[in-house]
Design a protein around this motif. Structure first.
Motif, PDB file in Angstrom:
ATOM      1  N   ARG A  34      21.931 -17.038  -1.354  1.00 19.25           N
ATOM      2  CA  ARG A  34      21.950 -16.216  -1.599  1.00 19.25           C
ATOM      3  C   ARG A  34      22.242 -16.020  -2.867  1.00 19.25           C
ATOM      4  N   LYS A  35      22.023 -15.093  -3.545  1.00 16.04           N
ATOM      5  CA  LYS A  35      22.555 -14.834  -5.105  1.00 16.04           C
ATOM      6  C   LYS A  35      23.527 -14.663  -5.560  1.00 16.04           C
ATOM      7  N   GLU A  36      24.219 -13.794  -5.253  1.00 11.49           N
ATOM      8  CA  GLU A  36      26.282 -13.942  -5.478  1.00 11.49           C
ATOM      9  C   GLU A  36      26.491 -15.165  -5.726  1.00 11.49           C
ATOM     10  N   PHE A  37      26.177 -16.789  -4.578  1.00 14.45           N
ATOM     11  CA  PHE A  37      26.749 -17.154  -4.391  1.00 14.45           C
ATOM     12  C   PHE A  37      25.971 -18.431  -5.860  1.00 14.45           C
ATOM     13  N   VAL A  38      25.559 -18.174  -6.618  1.00 16.57           N
ATOM     14  CA  VAL A  38      24.922 -19.256  -7.169  1.00 16.57           C
ATOM     15  C   VAL A  38      25.418 -18.679  -9.110  1.00 16.57           C
ATOM     16  N   THR A  39      25.850 -19.959  -9.578  1.00 10.60           N
ATOM     17  CA  THR A  39      26.408 -20.031 -10.939  1.00 10.60           C
ATOM     18  C   THR A  39      25.409 -20.210 -11.718  1.00 10.60           C
ATOM     19  N   GLU A  40      24.733 -20.985 -11.411  1.00  9.47           N
ATOM     20  CA  GLU A  40      23.759 -21.365 -12.847  1.00  9.47           C
ATOM     21  C   GLU A  40      22.432 -20.308 -13.088  1.00  9.47           C
ATOM     22  N   ALA A  41      22.075 -20.616 -14.392  1.00 10.50           N
ATOM     23  CA  ALA A  41      20.710 -19.768 -14.194  1.00 10.50           C
ATOM     24  C   ALA A  41      19.346 -19.221 -13.848  1.00 10.50           C
ATOM     25  N   LEU A  42      19.146 -20.960 -13.116  1.00 11.95           N
ATOM     26  CA  LEU A  42      17.566 -21.867 -12.619  1.00 11.95           C
ATOM     27  C   LEU A  42      18.863 -22.813 -11.587  1.00 11.95           C
ATOM     28  N   PRO A  43      19.067 -22.612 -10.537  1.00  9.56           N
ATOM     29  CA  PRO A  43      19.848 -23.425  -9.699  1.00  9.56           C
ATOM     30  C   PRO A  43      18.345 -24.543  -8.829  1.00  9.56           C
ATOM     31  N   SER A  44      19.264 -26.164  -9.044  1.00 10.78           N
ATOM     32  CA  SER A  44      18.295 -26.155  -7.762  1.00 10.78           C
ATOM     33  C   SER A  44      18.710 -26.965  -6.550  1.00 10.78           C
ATOM     34  N   CYS A  45      17.591 -27.454  -5.433  1.00  9.49           N
ATOM     35  CA  CYS A  45      18.312 -26.733  -4.495  1.00  9.49           C
ATOM     36  C   CYS A  45      19.199 -27.693  -3.916  1.00  9.49           C
ATOM     37  N   PRO A  46      19.835 -27.319  -3.191  1.00 11.49           N
ATOM     38  CA  PRO A  46      21.342 -28.002  -3.178  1.00 11.49           C
ATOM     39  C   PRO A  46      20.696 -29.568  -1.625  1.00 11.49           C
ATOM     40  N   LEU A  47      19.728 -29.159  -1.263  1.00 12.88           N
ATOM     41  CA  LEU A  47      19.630 -30.337  -0.889  1.00 12.88           C
ATOM     42  C   LEU A  47      18.136 -31.387  -1.166  1.00 12.88           C
ATOM     43  N   CYS A  48      16.984 -30.784  -1.496  1.00 11.89           N
ATOM     44  CA  CYS A  48      16.474 -31.722  -2.245  1.00 11.89           C
ATOM     45  C   CYS A  48      16.658 -31.811  -3.660  1.00 11.89           C
TER      46      CYS A  48
END
Length: 77
Positions: A34-48
């Motif tokens: 969900r967008k509200e749980f992302v803290t970075e501007a361009l996040p990376s996948c938590p799995l891969c």
């Protein structure tokens, strides 16, 4: 033995809402956040660890639980 096909009527469909998400660019990876749980501007996948892209997802509406009282010391707030 009889088989019956059941169709979903409008009354049986769960209420859904559209939310903004980040999903993994990798086609084989099913990760999304969900967008509200992302803290970075361009996040990376938590799995891969591949880059993620912004998208939308329809999820069932959940009842928000409110009016909770928290015990702090001996007072309830």
């Amino acid at each position: 033995m009889s088989t019956s096909t059941s169709t979903v009527t409008e009354e049986q469909k769960p209420e859904v809402e559209q939310i903004e998400i980040w999903k993994c660019k990798e086609a084989d990876c099913k990760a999304w956040v969900r967008k509200e749980f992302v803290t970075e501007a361009l996040p990376s996948c938590p799995l891969c660890k591949n880059p993620m892209i912004r998208s939308y997802k329809h999820v069932p509406v959940t009842a928000k639980k409110g009016n909770k009282k928290f015990l702090v010391g001996k007072k309830r707030f």
